[in-house]
Enzyme design. Structure first.
Site, PDB file in Angstrom:
ATOM      1  N   ASP A 205       0.815  -1.203   0.000  1.00  0.00           N
ATOM      2  CA  ASP A 205       0.000   0.000   0.000  1.00  0.00           C
ATOM      3  C   ASP A 205       0.860   1.269   0.000  1.00  0.00           C
ATOM      4  O   ASP A 205       1.322   1.710   1.052  1.00  0.00           O
ATOM      5  CB  ASP A 205      -0.915  -0.019   1.237  1.00  0.00           C
ATOM      6  CG  ASP A 205      -1.819   1.185   1.286  1.00  0.00           C
ATOM      7  OD1 ASP A 205      -2.493   1.384   2.309  1.00  0.00           O
ATOM      8  OD2 ASP A 205      -1.847   1.941   0.299  1.00  0.00           O
TER       9      ASP A 205
ATOM     10  N   SER B 254      -1.597  17.395 -10.518  1.00  0.00           N
ATOM     11  CA  SER B 254      -2.416  16.825 -11.589  1.00  0.00           C
ATOM     12  C   SER B 254      -3.552  17.804 -11.864  1.00  0.00           C
ATOM     13  O   SER B 254      -4.557  17.814 -11.160  1.00  0.00           O
ATOM     14  CB  SER B 254      -2.969  15.457 -11.160  1.00  0.00           C
ATOM     15  OG  SER B 254      -3.690  14.866 -12.228  1.00  0.00           O
TER      16      SER B 254
HETATM   17  C1  LIG Z   1      -8.507   2.259   1.590  1.00  0.00           C
HETATM   18  C2  LIG Z   1      -7.116   1.840   1.346  1.00  0.00           C
HETATM   19  C3  LIG Z   1      -6.572   0.957   2.491  1.00  0.00           C
HETATM   20  C4  LIG Z   1      -7.373  -0.343   2.494  1.00  0.00           C
HETATM   21  C5  LIG Z   1      -7.026  -1.383   1.612  1.00  0.00           C
HETATM   22  C6  LIG Z   1      -7.747  -2.563   1.600  1.00  0.00           C
HETATM   23  C7  LIG Z   1      -8.832  -2.730   2.452  1.00  0.00           C
HETATM   24  C8  LIG Z   1      -9.651  -3.998   2.392  1.00  0.00           C
HETATM   25  C9  LIG Z   1      -8.760  -5.203   2.310  1.00  0.00           C
HETATM   26  C10 LIG Z   1     -10.507  -4.136   3.631  1.00  0.00           C
HETATM   27  C11 LIG Z   1     -10.564  -3.932   1.170  1.00  0.00           C
HETATM   28  C12 LIG Z   1      -9.182  -1.699   3.307  1.00  0.00           C
HETATM   29  C13 LIG Z   1      -8.464  -0.508   3.335  1.00  0.00           C
HETATM   30  C14 LIG Z   1      -6.218   3.035   1.074  1.00  0.00           C
HETATM   31  N1  LIG Z   1      -4.813   2.693   1.182  1.00  0.00           N
HETATM   32  N2  LIG Z   1      -3.928   3.719   0.873  1.00  0.00           N
HETATM   33  C15 LIG Z   1      -6.510   4.213   1.975  1.00  0.00           C
HETATM   34  N3  LIG Z   1      -6.168   4.334   3.252  1.00  0.00           N
HETATM   35  N4  LIG Z   1      -6.582   5.567   3.631  1.00  0.00           N
HETATM   36  N5  LIG Z   1      -7.149   6.189   2.598  1.00  0.00           N
HETATM   37  N6  LIG Z   1      -7.082   5.352   1.566  1.00  0.00           N
HETATM   38  C16 LIG Z   1      -7.571   5.724   0.222  1.00  0.00           C
HETATM   39  C17 LIG Z   1      -9.062   5.707   0.203  1.00  0.00           C
HETATM   40  C18 LIG Z   1      -9.780   6.703   0.835  1.00  0.00           C
HETATM   41  C19 LIG Z   1     -11.195   6.649   0.808  1.00  0.00           C
HETATM   42  C20 LIG Z   1     -11.818   5.608   0.169  1.00  0.00           C
HETATM   43  C21 LIG Z   1     -11.073   4.594  -0.424  1.00  0.00           C
HETATM   44  C22 LIG Z   1      -9.692   4.628  -0.419  1.00  0.00           C
HETATM   45  O1  LIG Z   1     -11.926   3.663  -0.959  1.00  0.00           O
HETATM   46  C23 LIG Z   1     -13.253   4.096  -0.659  1.00  0.00           C
HETATM   47  O2  LIG Z   1     -13.144   5.331   0.031  1.00  0.00           O
END
Ligand SMILES: C[C@H](Cc1ccc(C(C)(C)C)cc1)[C@H](NN)c1nnnn1Cc1ccc2c(c1)OCO2
Length: 327
Positions: free
Chosen positions: A32, A196
């Site tokens: 990530d 961007s």
């Molecule tokens: C969400 C991921 C982190 C994650 C990954 C996988 C998962 C599951 C395995 C349970 C599926 C949950 C969480 C992201 N990583 N940088 C993140 N961590 N913090 N912000 N973001 C980006 C963001 C922010 C907001 C949003 C989003 C995304 O998708 C939907 O709304």
């Protein structure tokens, strides 16, 4: 030395997992570039929570050391999260090795991680200033590895429904075509953030006024979350595209032909293939499809896996820059 591992998309390209060896135990993790904690499912969790997951067992590692009194607690933008205690161990990713890497041992994980049984946790590759460990903040694997890598880089080669590669310490130019376009990264936010400010649809005239005009490169996000102006401009060119409140975003007929999206990355226009913007059907009959490009009302924009499927990305921690090329 350098390290290279294959990554594998989960069903529907929801996330990309790759093997990480911690204290001799190999587990699959979600790499990530949009967060900075390395946390794992481990033997402290209940058997219910662990059901179906691989787990790291610190007691089985001869190199594990607890960091007494250290804890972590992380919440992600999609509402998921994890929390627990912390130790250190040796981490090896395809040959790139770090000793004394902080390993965050979850004692509490949100439901979405429990149900995601293929993932043993996340390995954060954003900047260490976002790490949540207290009382002493810890460094990411990449930060710890920087000094010993042949080159201060890691690269993401993500593919639709096919194996790709994460590489540390080298840039494999057979994985992309043409020169990498490099853009400076603003590290203030702790993300791999760049300017961007423009986009174009299907090779049309570029618009050059995206509000905020900032984005992050985030391998841990499934979709591409862009400013409303980009989303409206793109889907205005897709017959039958509607904002579907029921499913929570823009949908269109699965039969639609989706134009390519050109998007500004630090002054160079990168292309996201239209095919990759057709993310997944929302119904059993495969009539209505959900867009891989969706709107975010917060800044910065988040260029997730949809962007990476069309673009090879090199993250340079030596001079804080991003290199992008089509693949
Ligand atoms: C969400 C991921 C982190 C994650 C990954 C996988 C998962 C599951 C395995 C349970 C599926 C949950 C969480 C992201 N990583 N940088 C993140 N961590 N913090 N912000 N973001 C980006 C963001 C922010 C907001 C949003 C989003 C995304 O998708 C939907 O709304």
């Amino acid at each position: 030395g350098a390290g290279s591992v294959a990554n594998t998309p989960e069903a529907g390209d929801v996330e990309y997992l790759a093997p990480v060896t911690i204290g001799g135990q190999t587990v699959n993790m979600d790499f990530d570039s949009g967060s900075s904690d390395l946390w794992v499912f481990n033997t402290q969790l209940s058997l219910n929570t662990l059901s179906g997951h691989m787990a790291y067992n610190p007691a089985q590692s001869s190199t594990f050391q607890l960091l007494p009194g250290s804890t972590f607690s992380i919440s992600y933008g999609d509402g998921s999260g994890a929390a627990g205690n912390v130790g250190t161990d040796t981490v090896n990713i395809g040959g790139a090795t770090v000793t004394g890497q902080a390993i965050e041992l979850a004692t509490d994980v949100s439901t979405s991680f429990v149900t995601d049984t293929q993932s043993t946790g996340l390995i954060g590759l954003a900047f260490s200033k976002l790490n949540t460990v207290k009382p002493v903040q810890q460094k990411t694997f990449f930060d710890n590895a920087l000094a010993t890598l042949p080159e201060p880089v890691f690269t993401a080669d993500l593919r639709h429904n096919a194996a790709g590669t994460y590489e540390f310490g080298a840039i494999d130019s057979t994985k992309f075509s043409g020169p990498l376009a490099w853009t400076p990264v603003n590290t203030t936010s702790g993300f791999w953030q760049f300017t961007s400010q423009a986009f174009a649809v299907g090779g049309g005239a570029p618009s050059t006024s995206v509000p905020g005009g900032q984005a992050i490169a985030d391998t841990g996000t499934t979709l591409m979350l862009a400013d409303q102006s980009v989303v409206d401009g793109y889907y205005s060119q897709v017959q039958g595209a509607v904002n579907n409140a029921t499913v929570g975003g823009v949908t269109f007929p699965c039969s639609a032909t989706l134009p390519d999206l050109q998007i500004d990355v630090g002054g160079t226009m990168a292309t996201v293939r239209g095919d990759d913007i057709n993310f997944a059907p929302v119904d059993q009959t495969g009539t209505t499809c959900f867009g891989g490009l969706q709107a975010t009302t917060v800044q910065p924009q988040i260029y997730g896996d949809i962007f990476f499927k069309s673009n090879f990305v090199a993250f340079n921690g030596g001079n804080n820059s991003l290199g992008v090329a089509p693949h």
